[in-house]
Design a protein around this motif. Sequence first.
Motif, PDB file in Angstrom:
ATOM      1  N   GLY A 159      14.093 -19.234   6.882  1.00  0.00           N
ATOM      2  CA  GLY A 159      14.672 -18.249   6.687  1.00  0.00           C
ATOM      3  C   GLY A 159      16.405 -18.382   6.387  1.00  0.00           C
ATOM      4  O   GLY A 159      17.059 -19.475   5.924  1.00  0.00           O
ATOM      5  N   GLY A 160      16.931 -17.544   6.228  1.00  0.00           N
ATOM      6  CA  GLY A 160      17.961 -17.543   6.047  1.00  0.00           C
ATOM      7  C   GLY A 160      18.508 -16.082   6.129  1.00  0.00           C
ATOM      8  O   GLY A 160      18.351 -15.180   5.639  1.00  0.00           O
ATOM      9  N   SER A 161      20.074 -16.336   6.113  1.00  0.00           N
ATOM     10  CA  SER A 161      20.977 -14.427   6.300  1.00  0.00           C
ATOM     11  C   SER A 161      21.998 -14.985   5.180  1.00  0.00           C
ATOM     12  O   SER A 161      22.955 -16.023   5.249  1.00  0.00           O
ATOM     13  CB  SER A 161      20.925 -14.665   7.556  1.00  0.00           C
ATOM     14  N   ALA A 162      22.537 -13.129   5.074  1.00  0.00           N
ATOM     15  CA  ALA A 162      23.818 -13.134   3.871  1.00  0.00           C
ATOM     16  C   ALA A 162      24.192 -11.828   4.821  1.00  0.00           C
ATOM     17  O   ALA A 162      23.875 -11.080   4.809  1.00  0.00           O
ATOM     18  CB  ALA A 162      24.247 -12.873   2.886  1.00  0.00           C
ATOM     19  N   GLN A 163      26.318 -11.847   5.450  1.00  0.00           N
ATOM     20  CA  GLN A 163      26.854 -11.073   5.706  1.00  0.00           C
ATOM     21  C   GLN A 163      27.959 -10.510   5.078  1.00  0.00           C
ATOM     22  O   GLN A 163      28.133 -11.882   5.446  1.00  0.00           O
ATOM     23  CB  GLN A 163      26.924 -11.417   6.983  1.00  0.00           C
ATOM     24  N   GLY A 214      24.255  -6.606   5.444  1.00  0.00           N
ATOM     25  CA  GLY A 214      24.078  -7.938   5.080  1.00  0.00           C
ATOM     26  C   GLY A 214      22.826  -7.822   5.112  1.00  0.00           C
ATOM     27  O   GLY A 214      21.772  -6.630   4.909  1.00  0.00           O
ATOM     28  N   ALA A 215      21.317  -8.365   4.762  1.00  0.00           N
ATOM     29  CA  ALA A 215      20.313  -8.575   3.934  1.00  0.00           C
ATOM     30  C   ALA A 215      19.886 -10.283   5.401  1.00  0.00           C
ATOM     31  O   ALA A 215      20.427 -11.213   4.952  1.00  0.00           O
ATOM     32  CB  ALA A 215      19.923  -9.006   2.804  1.00  0.00           C
ATOM     33  N   SER A 216      18.853 -10.527   5.146  1.00  0.00           N
ATOM     34  CA  SER A 216      17.853 -11.828   5.872  1.00  0.00           C
ATOM     35  C   SER A 216      16.271 -11.544   5.180  1.00  0.00           C
ATOM     36  O   SER A 216      15.845 -10.461   5.323  1.00  0.00           O
ATOM     37  CB  SER A 216      17.965 -11.659   7.308  1.00  0.00           C
ATOM     38  N   PHE A 217      16.227 -12.730   5.718  1.00  0.00           N
ATOM     39  CA  PHE A 217      14.150 -13.240   5.129  1.00  0.00           C
ATOM     40  C   PHE A 217      13.828 -14.159   5.665  1.00  0.00           C
ATOM     41  O   PHE A 217      14.808 -15.446   6.135  1.00  0.00           O
ATOM     42  CB  PHE A 217      14.880 -13.277   3.197  1.00  0.00           C
ATOM     43  N   ASP A 218      12.933 -14.300   5.699  1.00  0.00           N
ATOM     44  CA  ASP A 218      12.692 -15.054   7.296  1.00  0.00           C
ATOM     45  C   ASP A 218      10.655 -15.963   6.168  1.00  0.00           C
ATOM     46  O   ASP A 218      10.176 -14.206   6.336  1.00  0.00           O
ATOM     47  CB  ASP A 218      12.251 -15.505   8.299  1.00  0.00           C
ATOM     48  N   ARG A 258      18.943   0.227   9.245  1.00  0.00           N
ATOM     49  CA  ARG A 258      18.140  -0.878   8.930  1.00  0.00           C
ATOM     50  C   ARG A 258      16.782  -1.103   8.442  1.00  0.00           C
ATOM     51  O   ARG A 258      15.941  -0.072   9.423  1.00  0.00           O
ATOM     52  CB  ARG A 258      18.112  -2.346  10.157  1.00  0.00           C
ATOM     53  N   ASN A 272      13.347  -2.594   7.642  1.00  0.00           N
ATOM     54  CA  ASN A 272      12.674  -3.813   7.709  1.00  0.00           C
ATOM     55  C   ASN A 272      11.731  -4.103   6.710  1.00  0.00           C
ATOM     56  O   ASN A 272      10.573  -2.814   6.415  1.00  0.00           O
ATOM     57  CB  ASN A 272      12.043  -3.788   9.344  1.00  0.00           C
TER      58      ASN A 272
END
Length: 244
Positions: free
Chosen positions: A21-25, A42-46, A116, A118
Motif C-alpha cells: 500500500g501507499g499514501s500521499a498527503q 490526501g489519498a491512500s491505496f492498499d 473521507r 472509502n
Amino acid sequence: LNPNYPFGEIDRSTITTTSVGGSAQLTNNDRLFGFKNHFTFGASFDYGSSNYTATAELGSVMPNYVVVGNGTYLGASGDPTTIGPTNVNAYNRYVGIYALDALDITDKLTLSAGARLNLASISLSDQLGGDVNGNNQYNHLNPMVGLTYKITPDVLVYGSYSMANRAPTPLELGCADPVHPCILASFLVADPPLQQVVSQTVEAGLRGQQLLSNDWGAVGWKAGYFRTFNQNDILNIPSQQTGF
C-alpha cells in the motif's frame, strides 16, 4: 479407523497473505478570508491477496491424546456429503480519498470539517470449483464536523460529529451463508451478499495539558463523552455504544 481407539480428526488450515500500500498527503496553511486556516488533502491505496486452505483428516485418538491420521480426508463426495477441503483466493483493494480543513474563526474558536470517501473491492475465487466465488463492491462517504474553544491557553472544550464505515472481510463473506455456517474459520462455504456496517458518533468533552518543570515537559489529559450508533446491515440490527 482403529476400533480400539476413539475416532478423531486432524484439522489443518493455512492463510498466506501478501499486502502492499501507499499514501500521499498535501497540506496548505494559507489564510482563508483573512482567517488562519490549515487544509489537508490526501489519498491512500492498499492491495492484499490471501490464500485460504483447510483440510480435515480422519484418525484415531491415542492414549496420549494425540490424533494419528490414517490418510482419509473428508471431501465433498461420498454419502453423506461432508464439508471438504478448501482452497480459496481473496483479493482486497481499498482506496481512500479525504480532505480536512481547520479554520480559526477567532483566536479561541476553531471550526473543523471534512470528509473521507472509502472505496473497497473484495473478490473471492474458489480454486476447487466450489461456491466460494464473488466480487463485492463497497463505497461510502464519511463526513465529519467539529468545534473547539480555548477556555484557557492550556484547556479547551470540544464537540464533534463523524461517520465511519467498515466493509466485510473476505472471511466474513466466505462464511456468510446462515444455512451452512463455517465449522472452522477457514472452511469457507459460500458468498452471499453482505452490507457494510456504518456508524455515527457524537463526542464532546474537555482536553488540555499541564506544564511541569523544564525537565519533565507536560502532561496531557482528556475527559469526554461519546455516543455511537452502529447500523449493522449484515444482521439489519442497530446497536448503540455510549462511553465516558
